[in-house]
Design an enzyme around this catalytic site. Sequence first.
Site, short mmCIF file in Angstrom:
data_model
loop_
_atom_site.label_atom_id
_atom_site.label_comp_id
_atom_site.label_asym_id
_atom_site.label_seq_id
_atom_site.Cartn_x
_atom_site.Cartn_y
_atom_site.Cartn_z
N SER A 193 60.34 66.76 84.78
CA SER A 193 58.97 66.24 84.81
C SER A 193 58.83 64.79 85.28
CB SER A 193 58.31 66.38 83.44
OG SER A 193 57.81 67.68 83.29
N SER B 8 55.57 67.38 85.21
CA SER B 8 54.30 67.11 84.61
C SER B 8 53.86 65.64 84.64
CB SER B 8 54.34 67.56 83.15
OG SER B 8 55.30 66.80 82.43
N LYS C 111 52.41 57.62 80.65
CA LYS C 111 52.02 59.02 80.58
C LYS C 111 51.26 59.29 79.28
CE LYS C 111 54.21 63.59 81.22
NZ LYS C 111 55.52 64.30 81.36
#
Lengths: 483, 484, 94
Positions: free
Chosen positions: B168, B144, B69
């Site tokens: 997330s 996310s 990420k």
Amino acid sequence: MTAIEQEKFETVIGLEVHLQFHTKSKIFCACANQFGQAPNTNTCPVCLGLPGTLPVLNKTALEYAIKVGLALHCEINTFIKFDRKNYYYPDLPKGYQISQYDYPIGRNGYIDVLSEQGAKRIRIHRAHLEEDAGKLIHDSNNKLSLVDYNRTGTPLMEIVSEPDMRAPQEAYDYLNTLKLILQYLRVSDCDMEKGSLRCDANISLRPAGETKLGVKSEIKNLNSFRAVKAALEYEVTRHQRLLLAGKPVVQETRLWDEQEQVTHAMRSKEEAHDYRYFPEPDLVPFTASKNVVEDIRQSLPEAPQDKLARLKKQYELADYDANILVQDPDLSDFFEECAKGFKSYKKICNWINGPVLQEMNQKKTSLADLNLSAKNFIELIEKVEEGTVSQLVGKDIFKKMLDTGRAASEIIESEGLAQVSDHKALERFVDQVIANNAKAAQEIKDGKMQALGFLIGQTMKLTQGKANPKMLGDLIKRRLLDG
Amino acid sequence: MPYNELTAHDLSELLQKGDVTPEAVYQDLRQQILKHDNSVHAYVRVNDALSFKKDTADKNTLAIPIAVKHNICVKGEETACCSNILKGFKPPYDATVIQKLKNRGIPVLGHTNMDEFAFGSSTENSCYGPTRNPWNLDCVPGGSSGGSAAAVAAQEAIWAIGSDTGGSIRQPASFCGVVGVKPTYGRVSRYGLIAFASSLDQIGPITKDVRDAALLLNLIAGHDPRDSTSADIPVPDYPALLDKDLHGLKVGIPHEYFVEGLDPEVETAVKEAIEALKTLGVQTVDISLPHTEYCVATYYIIATAEASSNLARYDGVRHGLRCRPSQTRKNSITDMFEETRARGFGEECKRRVMLGTFSLSSGYYDAFYLRGQKVRTLIKQDFDRAFKEVDAIVMPTSPTTAFKIGEKANDPLSMYLSDIYTISANLSGIPAVSMPCGFSKSGMPIGLQICAKPFDEATMLRMAYHYEQKAGWYKHKPGLEEKR
Amino acid sequence: MITRETTQHIANLARINLSEEEQTKLTRNLEDILTYISKLERLDITAIEPTSHVLPLKNVFREDVVAASLPQQDALSTAITQQDGAFTVPQVVE
Ligand SMILES: [Mg+2]
Ligand SMILES: [Zn+2]
């Protein structure tokens, strides 16, 4: 302004002192805690506040902070936590300072300040641990400010007094007393020039007899204790003038201008501060258990005022002598070390408060930097006292000891500085001087002893200072009067 | 089968036998990315050439590239949380998890897309544009960590790591039909994870199956002296503990998680999963987590307050973006801060920083931030109480399946409510996993969430593994159309 | 509960320039969210301790040991502007 008008007002002063600890590493990262490096050479991702980095508390910094708290007679919080103080400034890389809000290390302390008026107790409101910010250097030509983060993350203790001081002189005395206490703890250089000790002052005036505080000014940019006093004196007058003219005092931050010896209001607009303190989630809480605090209390060095009393009693030192020694913990420790090996305390004291201090002042160094061992030092004093060398030569040898690190006895031997105490040898010199100075010799024979000093001096010259002056006097008298 | 369609544990066996080289795996991944990432847009950067260590102690049996990420620092590679304000920021250091992976010979395949600073549940709030759900390109992948989840689902990554502050990792795993683990707070070092909310953030695995999640968690977990909030508790060998059967385990079913707002298709799938668990020897107990309805409100106070402070460092002084106001009379340093942040932060980011600043500000602190922290205590106590009785708690991951791109863009509150089932694990610190438990009629994956006691990831993963093997949903893969 | 003035005050604290439209929209958003959050007022929290950390961790230290800092060029590697080994910003007026 008349004296009567001045007496209408009472001055109220509170001080905020920031003290840098001289731990080996910074408070939340392993960068060296150093002063005077090239810009941004003493930083790492943590103290640069780079995204993703996290703080870890330096254990020694917390111990030092508890030490300071105890020395200031504070109550030590058993539960200690850190909070974020949020504000924007280019020298603050994270946009917040890790500080302490509602659980500071210590609170409700005091120190007893000695001054010419006697002792006065000034209360300490709180003492907490935080991180220092970086430094800005302004380049007006290019309309730039340069940011150096080397100082960021230096452990810092903020010591806030109660508004207990009633005159600039009291503030000055408070600072001197506080500095001495802190110096004894050996947690900081306490050097205002280097910025390891910094001070901001709050001052307000109120009508005599009034208990409510007046509107205050906060004074910054104070670079010496003398500046603190001068700025406060300036502010007293300024406030008085305003109040007497019926004009309002504006609450504001003012900067001391050392050159002009005035304060002026900061140019940048000041918004009402809202630091939005909240518990630092990146650090866990700390507990200072009774045992830990007790251990640190036990390890506290003797406080300067206690030491003063003890030195006077134990070594029968005069007030004046003891006071000088106590002003520097290194000096008084050195004295005591010497006193173990040499029992003429007054003599040691004279040598320390004389040549040693002179040397330190001249070279602007600490005792440690002089590289003087107690053993060598008392050997020198002994040589002078037993008459091996004169006081004068002794002082020369002292300088040579400092320059070369050699022992006094070594220097005396290798340079042939020992006083000539051998009668036969001295007689030869004396006879020569008497022969060359017949007039003076006659005066002595006639009982005019004033000439004796002159003849001793002449003989000293001849021996290049190596003669024992007392022996010389006796010898000359015997030669001229007995013979 | 192309290597990119295998799991890490399968590939590891092949690597061990010497039947495949790390380069070959990388080539197949690259092919897949070239083919599909134009439409999925899981990555914001794919590294060109990977350097594989030739002779690590474990014979490179783990040399399987990983997707990361965009908020986890990789030394020398742009790590910008998909925010304009950090564009171009190349950290001079590796996050602890990256260091651990690199030490085991696992290279970083690339950085994946995310909501700016992890603020969102759809991966629409990225300065690089949205990621699409591999099961339906019109849908969001969740967020996310939508890029990491979509990459794994689209076979563009063997495995990935994400971060989870309020769901997330788990919510995008649920939306994309993959496995996502939020470890116990303190289990995985946060050093090098660009902070959203420090007291809630955790890094965790996103994988194709539970065994890979166990394997990856083993690699990244453990105490880190650089993170004061990292727990010094030994890490069990998770993969080795998967096989033991489930007999004797007690699972709590909290009725507060099966109420109005829960999509009936999701409810049915989750209830079927609970039935399947029973057949595996698990005993179920009805439990209550009475403060569930306060989780979202509490979360949005605490998370945004911490975020408002964590994002204060983006001021245009040291890195990333710097903007000056166009009017020449506005040239103070404050003007620079205000303009940089105005232009560098996206809309959702501003909203959260504003909300967080508000609840910490003078006059509002007690009524908002402090109250939030107190309710957090109540929420945590709910779980403490429940775990005295049960070994795990089972619930849906999300009340719905993936929604359409743009559907919630103008309704922040309804977006916040899509995290309603995941937030409690962050507030209480417990571990939780999301895994597929079926599909909706329209073919979108449904997620099952299993939570466990703090630091008992082993039991949680074991339960997940046995259910996975019995249900077999992991065999379903999205049929990606090649984009012309 | 939230006025445009509150929004502007918060934006000042957060150092974000807001356009007119943003001000309007954020005022409405904050109002909505805070209204939702106000459900917490239903709970009696008088006797409840706040939770800052979910883990019962305490006393996490590092020893006072020095490790190497970054070379200056690495420390400045992210700099937007620099001069003489320092980051530079528009002149700060005190
Ligand atoms: Mg301070
Ligand atoms: Zn550092």
